[in-house]
Design an enzyme around this catalytic site. Structure first.
Site, PDB file in Angstrom:
ATOM      1  N   LYS A   1      61.025  81.369  37.356  1.00 27.55           N
ATOM      2  CA  LYS A   1      59.962  80.341  37.778  1.00 27.55           C
ATOM      3  C   LYS A   1      59.837  78.995  37.117  1.00 27.55           C
ATOM      4  CE  LYS A   1      55.865  79.427  36.696  1.00 27.55           C
ATOM      5  NZ  LYS A   1      55.835  77.928  36.854  1.00 27.55           N
TER       6      LYS A   1
ATOM      7  N   GLU B   1      60.804  80.516  23.319  1.00 27.22           N
ATOM      8  CA  GLU B   1      61.216  79.081  22.587  1.00 27.22           C
ATOM      9  C   GLU B   1      59.875  78.290  22.844  1.00 27.22           C
ATOM     10  OE1 GLU B   1      61.727  75.805  22.188  1.00 27.22           O
ATOM     11  OE2 GLU B   1      63.642  76.037  23.848  1.00 27.22           O
TER      12      GLU B   1
HETATM   13  P1  NAI Z   1      52.794  75.301  29.579  1.00 25.77           P
HETATM   14  O1  NAI Z   1      53.329  76.402  28.399  1.00 25.77           O
HETATM   15  O2  NAI Z   1      51.551  75.724  30.283  1.00 25.77           O
HETATM   16  O3  NAI Z   1      54.083  75.442  30.654  1.00 25.77           O
HETATM   17  C1  NAI Z   1      55.492  76.000  30.529  1.00 25.77           C
HETATM   18  C2  NAI Z   1      55.848  77.043  31.606  1.00 25.77           C
HETATM   19  O4  NAI Z   1      54.683  78.046  31.505  1.00 25.77           O
HETATM   20  C3  NAI Z   1      55.672  76.369  33.192  1.00 25.77           C
HETATM   21  O5  NAI Z   1      56.506  77.050  34.133  1.00 25.77           O
HETATM   22  C4  NAI Z   1      54.163  77.003  33.424  1.00 25.77           C
HETATM   23  O6  NAI Z   1      53.932  77.195  34.934  1.00 25.77           O
HETATM   24  C5  NAI Z   1      54.240  78.290  33.088  1.00 25.77           C
HETATM   25  N1  NAI Z   1      52.923  78.933  32.440  1.00 25.77           N
HETATM   26  C6  NAI Z   1      51.761  78.374  32.423  1.00 25.77           C
HETATM   27  N2  NAI Z   1      50.725  79.110  32.094  1.00 25.77           N
HETATM   28  C7  NAI Z   1      51.170  80.539  32.242  1.00 25.77           C
HETATM   29  C8  NAI Z   1      50.750  81.808  32.296  1.00 25.77           C
HETATM   30  N3  NAI Z   1      49.447  81.788  31.902  1.00 25.77           N
HETATM   31  N4  NAI Z   1      51.518  82.522  32.354  1.00 25.77           N
HETATM   32  C9  NAI Z   1      52.876  82.494  32.609  1.00 25.77           C
HETATM   33  N5  NAI Z   1      53.468  81.261  32.757  1.00 25.77           N
HETATM   34  C10 NAI Z   1      52.692  80.351  32.621  1.00 25.77           C
HETATM   35  O7  NAI Z   1      53.179  73.981  29.042  1.00 25.77           O
HETATM   36  P2  NAI Z   1      52.323  72.591  29.749  1.00 25.77           P
HETATM   37  O8  NAI Z   1      50.822  73.033  29.983  1.00 25.77           O
HETATM   38  O9  NAI Z   1      53.161  72.149  30.794  1.00 25.77           O
HETATM   39  O10 NAI Z   1      52.314  71.728  28.401  1.00 25.77           O
HETATM   40  C11 NAI Z   1      51.388  71.909  27.450  1.00 25.77           C
HETATM   41  C12 NAI Z   1      52.064  71.649  26.239  1.00 25.77           C
HETATM   42  O11 NAI Z   1      53.010  72.702  25.764  1.00 25.77           O
HETATM   43  C13 NAI Z   1      52.871  70.380  25.857  1.00 25.77           C
HETATM   44  O12 NAI Z   1      52.024  69.143  25.540  1.00 25.77           O
HETATM   45  C14 NAI Z   1      53.731  70.753  24.676  1.00 25.77           C
HETATM   46  O13 NAI Z   1      53.143  70.688  23.679  1.00 25.77           O
HETATM   47  C15 NAI Z   1      54.169  72.255  25.346  1.00 25.77           C
HETATM   48  N6  NAI Z   1      55.389  72.331  25.859  1.00 25.77           N
HETATM   49  C16 NAI Z   1      56.262  72.985  24.998  1.00 25.77           C
HETATM   50  C17 NAI Z   1      57.671  73.112  25.624  1.00 25.77           C
HETATM   51  C18 NAI Z   1      59.045  73.401  24.857  1.00 25.77           C
HETATM   52  O14 NAI Z   1      59.832  73.066  25.250  1.00 25.77           O
HETATM   53  N7  NAI Z   1      58.673  74.080  23.796  1.00 25.77           N
HETATM   54  C19 NAI Z   1      57.752  72.685  27.099  1.00 25.77           C
HETATM   55  C20 NAI Z   1      56.562  72.383  27.608  1.00 25.77           C
HETATM   56  C21 NAI Z   1      55.382  72.016  27.040  1.00 25.77           C
END
Ligand code: NAI
Ligand code: MG
Length: 530
Positions: free
Chosen positions: A226, A301
Site C-alpha cells: 500500500k 522503519e
Molecule cells: P504516516 O505514518 O501517517 O504515513 C505513512 C504510511 O502509513 C502511509 O502509507 C499511510 O497511508 C500509512 N498509515 C497512516 N495511518 C495508518 C494506520 N492507522 N494504519 C496503517 N497504515 C497507516 O505519516 P504521515 O502522516 O504521512 O506523516 C507524518 C509524520 O510522519 C511526518 O511529519 C514525519 O515526521 C513522519 N514520517 C516518517 C517517515 C519515515 O521515513 N520514517 C515517512 C513519512 C512520515
C-alpha cells in the site's frame, strides 16, 4: 493522530496553478510557471488508475477514487482507487493463492532471482519517466529523482536478485542427551514468511517500494503493497513493470488508499503473516497493536531526530558546512534520517551556523520539474502546515530564526530552508521530528558534553560526526545510539548497507543481507537415522 482527515484534506485544496515569489527577500522564493510533462507521461496520467490484484487491474470495490495532487501548485494530476477493507481482503486473498498454489513457490531460486533482476533493468530503462513522475507527484526535483531515487531503486532490485540463490540453512550436529545411541541428521532451511503486507510513505515513494519489494521477492514471499495516499503513482507504474518483468499473478498486489482505511485493514488482516511499515513512530505503534490480532511479524522503519556533530578539528570546515546543509536540506528535510540537530563545538559555532544559513539562502526553490530547481515543495498541504506549525511554536518559545522561518510564496507547499539557534531542550522543535528543512543548531564544549546530548532523544536512526581525529571519530561512533553513523559524510546509502533504528526509530534492518532476516523464517528438520 492526523491534523486533518482525508475529506478535509481534499476540501481544503486550492487549484491555483501559478506559484508566486516569496516575500521574504531571500533568493529562494517559489518560482512561477507550471511545468509541462512529457507526452509519454501525459498519456500515462490520462489512463484510469486501478489496483493491481491477482495480476489484473481493478477498481476499488466501491468504485471510488481519491485525488492525487501536484504539491508545486496544488492542482489535481490524477485519481487513484480509494481502497478499503474489502479491497485489502481481495488483495490478500490473491497473494495467499499465489503463495499456496501459484508457480512462484515452484520456481527455482535462480529463476526468481532473474525476475527480480529484470525489475531493476526495467526501472533503469524507464528511468527518465519514473523520475518525472516521482517529481510531479512528490515535488522533489526531477534531477534528484533521476540521479538518486530511481537508480537506487534499480540497484536495490539488482542487489536483492543476487540473494535469491544464496539464502541457505545449516547442517547441525545434534546430541540429544535423552536418546543415547540414536543418530540423527538435522538441518535448517530458510523459508519465506508467506503473505506480507507492506505500507510505505511518500518521501521516497519508488525507492521505499523497492526497499520493501526487493527482499520480499528475493526470499519468495507474496506481497500486498500500500503506497502512501500522497504519492500513489510511481508504485502503480512499478506494478506495470513487475508484470512486464514476468512476475506471476498475485505475487505482488498494489492497493492504493488512505492509511486509516486501507493501511489499517492491511495491518489488521488475519491472513497476513507479516507487516512491514515505514512512516511515523505514532503510526508504527498503531501497526504493532493491529498486528497483535494474529501475532503477525512486524518490522518498522520510523522517525528520527538525528544529531550531526561538528568538532572544531574537522579536516575542512567548508566541507562540514556543506555536509550539515545536505544533511538537513536533502529531500526538503523529508527524510527519516535528516540531520535535524546540528551540534557544533563552541569555537566554530558562529562560523558553521553562518555557513549553513548562507547555503540555505542560496537554495533555489521551485517546482520539481523545473530544471534549475534545487528544492521543491513539501509533499502536501498537511505537511506544509505541520512544518510551519513547528516554526511558529519555535518562535513563540523564544528561539532565534537565523534564516528562513516560514512559508515561501502563497501557492504550492513551499517552505523556506530554515536555521534556528538559541533553543532550549524542552522546545518541540528540538525534541520532535519536523520532517521539513528546519535545522536546530546548538553549541557544545567537548566530547563529554556532546555525547549525552546527541543521545538525548527517543529516536535512534542516524547520526553524523565531523572530525579528523580518528580515535575520537570511533569513540563517538561507538557511543551514539543510532542505527547508522556517518563520519565525515552524510546521507550515504547503499543496497548492501543495513539501515534501521535504535530505540523508537524502529524494529529490524532494511537492505543488506540483514533484511533477509525480516523476510524468511527458519525451519529445523530432524531425520532419525535409526
Ligand atoms: P504516516 O505514518 O501517517 O504515513 C505513512 C504510511 O502509513 C502511509 O502509507 C499511510 O497511508 C500509512 N498509515 C497512516 N495511518 C495508518 C494506520 N492507522 N494504519 C496503517 N497504515 C497507516 O505519516 P504521515 O502522516 O504521512 O506523516 C507524518 C509524520 O510522519 C511526518 O511529519 C514525519 O515526521 C513522519 N514520517 C516518517 C517517515 C519515515 O521515513 N520514517 C515517512 C513519512 C512520515
Ligand atoms: Mg502527490
Amino acid at each position: 493522530m492526523k491534523t486533518i482527515t482525508p475529506t478535509s484534506r481534499r476540501a481544503s485544496r486550492t487549484n491555483k496553478p501559478i506559484l508566486t515569489p516569496a516575500r521574504d527577500g531571500h533568493g529562494n522564493g517559489a518560482r512561477s510557471a507550471r511545468p509541462a510533462v512529457s507526452a509519454g507521461l501525459a498519456k500515462w496520467l490520462a489512463k484510469p488508475k486501478r489496483n493491481l490484484v491477482g495480476g489484473d487491474w481493478v477498481e476499488a470495490a466501491s468504485g471510488r477514487t481519491f485525488e492525487v495532487f501536484n504539491p508545486a501548485d496544488g492542482s489535481v494530476i490524477d485519481h487513484a482507487p480509494d481502497s478499503k477493507k474489502e479491497d485489502i481482503h481481495r488483495a490478500v486473498t490473491a497473494a495467499r493463492k499465489a503463495f499456496e498454489e501459484g508457480p512462484w513457490r515452484r520456481m527455482t531460486p535462480s529463476e526468481r532471482g532473474k525476475l527480480v533482476w529484470r525489475v531493476g533493468d526495467l526501472i533503469l530503462r524507464h528511468a527518465d519517466q519514473l523520475a518525472e513522475l516521482e517529481s510531479l507527484d512528490n515535488g522533489k526535483p526531477r534531477s534528484v529523482a533521476r540521479v538518486a531515487d530511481v537508480p537506487l531503486a534499480a540497484d536495490l532490485f539488482h542487489y536483492m536478485a543476487g540473494w535469491a540463490t544464496k539464502i541457505e540453512g545449516n547442517t547441525i550436529p545434534i546430541s540429544v542427551p535423552y536418546a543415547p545411541g540414536a543418530r540423527f541428521h538435522a538441518f535448517t532451511a530458510r523459508e519465506p514468511i508467506g503473505v506480507v503486507g507492506q505500507i510505505i510513505p511518500w518521501n521516497f515513494p519508488l525507492l521505499m517500494a523497492a526497499w520493501k519489494l526487493g527482499p520480499a521477492l528475493a526470499a519468495g514471499n507474496c506481497v500486498v503493497l500500500k503506497p502512501a495516499e500522497q504519492t500513489p503513482l510511481s508504485a502503480l507504474r512499478l506494478g506495470e513493470l513487475l508484470l512486464e518483468a514476468g512476475l506471476p499473478e498475485g505475487v505482488v498486489n498494489i492497493v492504493t488508499g488512505f492509511g486509516e482505511t486501507a493501511g489499517a485493514a492491511l495491518a489488521a488482516h488475519e491472513d497476513v503473516d507479516k507487516v512491514a511499515f515505514t512512516g511515523s513512530t505514532e503510526v508504527g505503534k498503531l501497526i504493532v497493536r493491529a498486528a497483535a490480532g494474529n501475532l503477525k511479524k512486524v518490522s518498522l522503519e520510523l522517525g528520527g531526530k538525528s544529531p550531526n556533530v561538528v568538532f572544531k578539528d574537522t579536516e575542512n570546515l567548508a566541507t562540514a558546512i556543506d555536509g550539515a546543509a545536505n544533511a538537513i536540506f536533502f529531500n526538503h528535510g523529508q527524510c527519516c534520517c535528516a540531520g535535524s540537530r546540528l551540534l557544533v563545538e563552541q569555537d566554530v559555532f558562529d562560523e558553521v551556523v553562518a555557513g549553513v544559513a548562507e547555503r540555505a539562502k542560496q537554495i533555489k526553490l521551485g517546482p520539481g520539474l523545473d530544471s534549475d530547481t534545487q528544492m521543491g515543495p513539501m509533499v502536501s498541504e498537511e505537511q506544509l502546515r505541520r512544518v510551519t506549525r513547528y516554526m511558529n511554536q519555535g518562535k513563540q518559545s523564544g528561539a532565534c530564526f537565523f534564516t528562513g522561518g516560514g512559508r515561501a510564496g502563497d501557492s504550492g507547499y513551499f517552505v523556506q530552508p530554515t536555521v534556528v539557534t538559541d533553543v532550549k531542550p524542552k522546545m518541540s522543535i528540538v525534541r520532535e521530528e519536523i520532517f521539513g528543512p528546519v535545522l536546530v543548531a546548538e553549541k557544545f564544549s567537548d566530547l563529554e558534553d556532546v555525547i549525552p546530548r546527541a543521545n538525548q532523544t527517543p529516536y535512534g536512526l542516524a547520526a553524523g560526526v565531523w572530525t579528523r581525529d580518528l580515535a575520537k571519530a570511533h569513540r563517538v561512533a561507538e557511543a551514539l545510539r543510532a542505527g547508522t553513523v556517518w563520519i565525515n559524510c552524510y546521507n550515504i546509502f547503499d543496497a548492501a548497507l543495513p539501515f534501521g533504528g535504535y530505540k523508537q526509530s524502529g524494529w529490524g534492518r532494511e537492505m543488506g543481507h540483514e533484511v533477509l532476516e525480516l523476510y524468511t523464517q527458519t525451519k529445523a528438520v530432524v531425520i532419525g537415522l535409526g
